[in-house]
Scaffold this active site. Sequence first.
Site, mmCIF file in Angstrom:
data_model
loop_
_atom_site.group_PDB
_atom_site.id
_atom_site.type_symbol
_atom_site.label_atom_id
_atom_site.label_comp_id
_atom_site.label_asym_id
_atom_site.label_seq_id
_atom_site.Cartn_x
_atom_site.Cartn_y
_atom_site.Cartn_z
ATOM 1 N N GLY A 93 62.356 -13.116 42.204
ATOM 2 C CA GLY A 93 62.226 -11.926 41.668
ATOM 3 C C GLY A 93 61.739 -10.679 43.607
ATOM 4 N N GLY A 95 59.729 -9.753 45.569
ATOM 5 C CA GLY A 95 58.332 -9.864 45.688
ATOM 6 C C GLY A 95 57.592 -8.991 46.909
ATOM 7 N N ARG A 96 58.612 -8.482 47.585
ATOM 8 C CA ARG A 96 58.528 -7.420 48.619
ATOM 9 C C ARG A 96 58.582 -5.984 49.138
ATOM 10 N NH1 ARG A 96 58.929 -10.182 55.332
ATOM 11 N NH2 ARG A 96 61.393 -10.977 55.180
ATOM 12 N N LYS A 116 61.746 -3.406 51.979
ATOM 13 C CA LYS A 116 61.533 -4.419 52.030
ATOM 14 C C LYS A 116 59.812 -4.394 52.893
ATOM 15 C CE LYS A 116 63.085 -8.611 54.722
ATOM 16 N NZ LYS A 116 64.509 -9.105 55.437
ATOM 17 N N ASP A 128 52.205 -12.083 51.213
ATOM 18 C CA ASP A 128 51.452 -10.707 50.976
ATOM 19 C C ASP A 128 52.120 -9.119 51.001
ATOM 20 O OD1 ASP A 128 52.911 -10.296 53.674
ATOM 21 O OD2 ASP A 128 51.010 -10.871 55.047
ATOM 22 N N ARG A 182 66.596 0.483 53.166
ATOM 23 C CA ARG A 182 67.770 0.046 53.135
ATOM 24 C C ARG A 182 68.506 0.649 51.929
ATOM 25 N NH1 ARG A 182 66.716 -4.968 51.003
ATOM 26 N NH2 ARG A 182 66.410 -6.281 53.047
ATOM 27 N N ASP A 257 70.065 -15.764 45.290
ATOM 28 C CA ASP A 257 69.424 -14.448 45.067
ATOM 29 C C ASP A 257 69.587 -13.471 46.191
ATOM 30 O OD1 ASP A 257 67.910 -16.828 46.487
ATOM 31 O OD2 ASP A 257 66.791 -15.138 46.845
ATOM 32 N N ASN A 258 70.306 -14.150 47.673
ATOM 33 C CA ASN A 258 71.126 -13.056 48.142
ATOM 34 C C ASN A 258 72.412 -12.691 48.221
ATOM 35 O OD1 ASN A 258 68.648 -13.100 49.391
ATOM 36 N ND2 ASN A 258 68.663 -14.986 50.896
ATOM 37 N N ASP A 267 70.224 -8.586 53.683
ATOM 38 C CA ASP A 267 68.523 -9.246 53.461
ATOM 39 C C ASP A 267 69.027 -10.089 54.758
ATOM 40 O OD1 ASP A 267 66.270 -9.970 52.756
ATOM 41 O OD2 ASP A 267 66.854 -11.435 51.767
#
Length: 462
Positions: A93, A95-96, A116, A128, A182, A257-258, A267
């Site tokens: 998912g 995440g950042r 991102k 993080d 982006r 996922d990319n 990405d």
Amino acid sequence: MQPSPQPAAYRPERTILSLPDTLYDPVVAANFPETILRFRNDRHAATVGLDTLTQADWIRHFGRFAPLPGSLEQPLALRYHGHQFRYYNPDLGDGRGFLFAQLRDGADRLLDLGTKGSGTTPWSRSGDGRLTLKGGVREILATEMLEALGVRTSKTFSLIETGEALHRGDEPSPTRSAVLVRLSHGHIRIGSFQRLAHLGDADSMRALVEYCLVHLYGEEPGDAPEAQLLAHVARGTARLAASYMAAGFVHGVLNTDNIAITAESFDYGPWRFAPRWEAGFTAAYFDQNGLYAFGRQPAAIHWNVVQLAIALRTLASAEALAPMVDLYAPAYETAFRDAILARLGVRSRGEAEDFALLGAMEAALAESDTAIDRFFFDWRGGRLRTDTAAYADPRFDAFRDIAAGFGPAAPLDLPYWSDPDPCGMAIAEVEALWAPIAASDDWAPLQTKIAAIRRMGDALRG
């Protein structure tokens, strides 16, 4: 080659909200200690009517994430699964990052502004949620270079330094932090469909298929919408794979996922431009088996299309979907031919002679130490433009003989073609561009390089 970006008026959208809310989570951006604007892509901001923003407003929207008028009132972290180096991971998912806003460009395409390094989300796991400034600089260079070389890619829209010290295992730490925005044609991935298949959520899958057809491909769903969408993805990802090869580009992490459902590249982590035509060249130090090596990228992307077909079996039969997967191979062959001819700057002479040229080119490059960028620069228009001893090697004889029958597709009178060297992007140059930023906050070499890349792109478009 991709056309030059065209200015357009600001037209906000929020169509993502038509999807079931089981596909995303509302989130809040991190509150950064600082917001120092480092890169602003006004060329592409103009395509969505945002180039007139003041610097203060730009930072407010893309550093503090105040909502854009008429678009999403709150950022959304999308949920998805994915195969990572062929191992299925249900704990993924955004995440950042998150989907911050949606807009339309002058061609009426729905575009997303995604982030991102914007902070933690429910999908951050132990991360993080941050991005290093160097990682942001690398993404600028990747997207600018790929766009110039004709690859359909997301655009690095904004980079803002955020004043936090980050610790990373692959960079000297502590290192500087940033948040990147982006601009891309859609935020949906193959992994988005895999998650719904994993959960057995047919209703959400059906809604997502319709959303992608209507809003991302501009088509009404037909009698077999799953096959209709899969056909688009198979052809589009084949073109993406071909453009990577013609650009000499290695993405490095071609997980499901990319891979965007619109087949637009995005990405950028451990990317590299291959120094020579070496099938086994890898970008990621952790790709120890060469799964995503330069020459294996077309097969890797095809494998991802197969995974999409498997997910779509939630709604359709294998018999209905298999012919759509089979579109990939011939689409790749055609796209690879077109991409190589475009980079060489020559006109087609028909299938047989075109593929003979490609075969001779690959054979010569694979057996020599000639740099990919150097080769395409020297042979632009199908003729050796300088007296270079490297091409006297007999391994180039077949290519030289076949190329003699091809004519230039466009004049070579632009100043770029008189430069002594091509504009490339070797990993050593990436490090050289980062060094003055790290040492003395000197961004001038990066700005000069971006201008040089765009100049090359203009020349390649003719």
